[in-house]
Write a protein that holds these residues in place. Structure first.
Motif, PDB file in Angstrom:
ATOM      1  N   SER A   1       0.802  -1.248  -0.026  1.00 46.61           N
ATOM      2  CA  SER A   1       0.151  -0.001   0.078  1.00 46.61           C
ATOM      3  C   SER A   1       0.794   1.071   0.092  1.00 46.61           C
ATOM      4  CB  SER A   1      -1.017  -0.070   1.253  1.00 46.61           C
ATOM      5  OG  SER A   1      -1.537   1.373   1.293  1.00 46.61           O
TER       6      SER A   1
ATOM      7  N   ASN B   1       0.701   5.121   0.871  1.00 52.93           N
ATOM      8  CA  ASN B   1      -0.057   6.152   1.525  1.00 52.93           C
ATOM      9  C   ASN B   1      -0.073   7.638   0.917  1.00 52.93           C
ATOM     10  OD1 ASN B   1      -1.969   6.518   3.764  1.00 52.93           O
ATOM     11  ND2 ASN B   1      -0.248   5.184   4.920  1.00 52.93           N
TER      12      ASN B   1
ATOM     13  N   LYS C   1      -3.858   4.135  -1.645  1.00 44.99           N
ATOM     14  CA  LYS C   1      -4.513   4.973  -0.546  1.00 44.99           C
ATOM     15  C   LYS C   1      -4.675   6.405  -0.566  1.00 44.99           C
ATOM     16  CE  LYS C   1      -5.398   5.161   4.580  1.00 44.99           C
ATOM     17  NZ  LYS C   1      -4.824   4.740   5.922  1.00 44.99           N
TER      18      LYS C   1
END
Length: 638
Positions: free
Chosen positions: A284, A286, A318
């Motif tokens: 992921s 950020n 994200k």
């Protein structure tokens, strides 16, 4: 990333070092230490990014105790340098890049600067010879201020530390104030204080601590705009730049703490996130974006939010949405205090808000798209150059008619503002027009805002003189766009964008990295044919072609939006009472710098639309706020 402060001892027994050192605690909240001997005091606040152990704490001493370093920055190639040093027999006790710099200096001397790839400001003290050696990175990503008056010498990451030192001479540099009025920032060495200067990008200095008059500065790097080009075909250039950018981003992912990304939805930040995505193998990412609530069209901006959403969805990252609401009345003084300089822009508050959210999530490092416009050409003034060559063939009566037509139009409208700027430069020599694009408000109009006594002290000084001196350094460069990009990189980028990027990030204890300003990439882009940067009216041509590999067409070919707040609306409406209070006769007369009658006229002319004076008014507000907090030494910090 850290905050540094150093003071050469004089006859004063109390230097107020502790109070001065406390002013930059925000830059390094993880550790603070001080080194002191009979000649000097060195302090370092540390934000732990590489080697989180105490072995990486600063100030750091060499193994034999001879050398001491204070340091702010990141060296992305320090492991490569370290391997060479180990082959020479050097043994390390930490994994910190600080120790790599220190060892590199011991082995290579000043030539270590030729080996460093990163962002840095550091000073090394040799206790045996009593010599200081200090340097700032090639492009000036990290700040470095120094105070020099007679035998008094001090240096710091931020001016706010220096003003609390004993014997600090706070006399003002009025010429620098004209810089802030003319550009909204001050190019080159000058700051609002007479005896405080900026070490320029690509410079180092030496000094014997027993005699501060031995201070000497040297240049170790300049951006190589010299007319040299490499004429590969488009496909090869696209591939070369893509690989160099990928390498830059990969090197800047070096960290022992979590990393995040700015994602505005513009092409610069979107390409960086797309390139970084390759290194996370499904992990992921950020990312952070601002969602504004104001209508920015009157400012010439557009809302980025929907593009940031689109980019995040396309890249499967994200997206943390930061509320873009700003209380300019509450936050204005805080912004100026952190900036250290009276910059009249609201964009820093948005950077602060992003970094503030990132820090709450435990993210200490953010990668930014800053610099993309400056190496690939992304500003409207770059596009304006495409029409510049036609000026010499345009009859004078056309400009006379246009000036008359525009005089009846509202100068607060974006199109009218830009036409006014373009038309007024038609009769100037080409380099005058080039420099003129950086001017915000005519210098003769600015001078009228100062009181007569200050006008006398400023004399015939011209704020654009430094920009002309820069152009003299690249006489071999024959391309107008490249000349402007050189000016961008040497002034607007470092003295405006990078200053607020660093200061707002560090205000939250967050390090901001800038992959587009990797020194190898910058050097390579000086060899890039100008039409690979600006093709016709299409800016950042090569970057857009790279983006075609990773991003949807709607992001690649969207118009340039800019980054800022609705300043003109605020100045006319929201800030009306604040302006009346802050720029009242009693407040203006307090410092005897400006002429209240002329400022009042400017405010009224701006309200009527006769002039576009919002940013000039904001600049006066910024200077007054700076004077209250720095010149009067009233601020205790935020």
């Amino acid at each position: 990333m850290c905050g540094i402060l150093g003071v050469v001892k004089t006859n004063s027994s109390d230097l107020h070092f502790k109070k001065a050192f406390e002013q930059t605690q925000h830059r390094g909240p993880d550790s603070s230490r001080i080194f002191e001997n009979d000649y000097i005091i060195l302090g370092n606040h540390r934000l732990k990014i590489q080697d989180l152990s105490e072995n990486g704490n600063l100030p750091m001493l060499s193994a034999d105790g001879r050398y001491v370093i204070v340091y702010n920055g990141e060296i992305y190639n320090h492991w490569t340098i370290r391997k060479d040093l180990e082959k020479k027999g050097y043994s390390f006790k930490s994994t910190s890049d600080t120790e790599t710099i220190l060892a590199g200096y011991i082995v290579y001397g000043q030539d270590i600067l030729k080996k460093l790839s990163g962002i840095f400001a550091f000073v090394i003290y040799d206790q045996l010879s009593n010599q200081l050696f200090g340097a700032r990175d090639h492009i000036g990503v990290k700040p470095f201020y120094y105070y020099l008056k007679g035998n008094n010498f001090a240096f710091s990451s931020e001016i706010k530390s220096l003003i609390h030192l004993t014997n600090f001479d706070s006399r003002l540099n009025y010429k620098s104030l004209t810089n802030y009025m003319n550009f909204l920032w001050s190019p080159g060495e000058t700051t609002p204080f007479n005896f405080v200067s900026k070490l320029l990008p690509g410079e180092f200095f030496t000094l014997t601590v027993t005699d501060a008059t031995t201070f000497q500065k040297y240049s170790y790097y300049d951006i190589p705009f010299n007319g040299s080009r490499e004429f590969y075909n488009d496909e090869l250039w696209i591939d070369i730049i893509d690989k160099k950018l990928e390498k830059s981003i990969e090197s800047q992912l070096l960290s022992d703490v979590p990393i995040g990304f700015f994602l505005s939805g513009g092409i610069d930040s979107s390409v960086i996130v797309a390139e970084a995505r390759k290194n996370f193998n499904g992990g992921s990412l950020n990312c952070f974006t601002i969602k504004g609530n104001d209508n920015l069209e009157p400012e010439g901006f557009a809302d980025d939010f929907k593009y940031a959403q689109e980019a995040a969805k396309h890249l499967d990252v994200k997206l943390n949405v930061v509320d873009g609401s700003i209380s300019i009345i509450e936050d204005f003084d805080k912004m100026i205090w952190h900036l250290d300089e009276p910059q009249a822009d609201i964009a820093p508050l948005y950077v602060y808000k992003v970094c503030e959210m990132a820090k709450t999530q435990g993210i200490k490092v953010l990668l930014s798209g800053a610099g993309g416009d400056d190496i690939f050409s992304g500003y409207r003034r770059h596009k304006a150059l495409t029409y510049d060559k036609y000026l010499q063939y345009t009859p004078d009566f056309f400009f006379t008619l246009m000036e008359k037509y525009l005089s009846y139009r509202n100068s607060n409208k974006p199109t009218i503002r830009r036409l006014n700027k373009f038309i007024k430069r038609n009769s100037n020599p080409v380099e005058d027009r080039l420099v003129g694009y950086f001017e915000w408000f005519p210098i003769n109009e600015n001078m009228r805002l100062f009181n007569p006594e200050i006008q006398k002290q400023i004399g015939s000084y011209k704020p654009d003189s430094y920009l002309f001196s820069l152009l003299d350094k690249i006489k071999e460069e024959d391309n107008l766009l490249n000349k402007m990009l050189y000016l961008e990189l040497k002034t607007f980028l470092v003295d405006h964008n990078l200053n607020y990027t660093d200061k707002m990030g560090m205000a939250c204890g967050v390090e901001i990295r800038v992959p587009f300003l990797d020194i190898d990439l910058v050097n390579l882009c000086t060899k890039l044919p100008p039409d690979m940067k600006l093709r016709g009216s299409k800016t950042k041509y090569v970057l857009r072609k790279i983006a075609e590999k990773y991003l949807p067409e709607s992001i690649i070919n969207r118009s340039k939006t800019g980054f800022g707040g609705p300043v003109r609306k605020w100045v006319k409406n929201d800030l009306d009472k604040m302006i009346s209070d802050r720029l009242s006769k009693s407040n203006i007369d307090k410092y005897q710098i400006f002429d209240h009658k002329m400022i009042l006229k400017l405010i009224n002319d701006n309200k009527s639309g006769r002039v576009d004076g919002a940013y000039t008014i904001l600049s006066i507000m910024a200077i007054q706020s700076w004077l209250d907090q720095f010149y009067s030494k009233q601020s205790t910090g935020f």
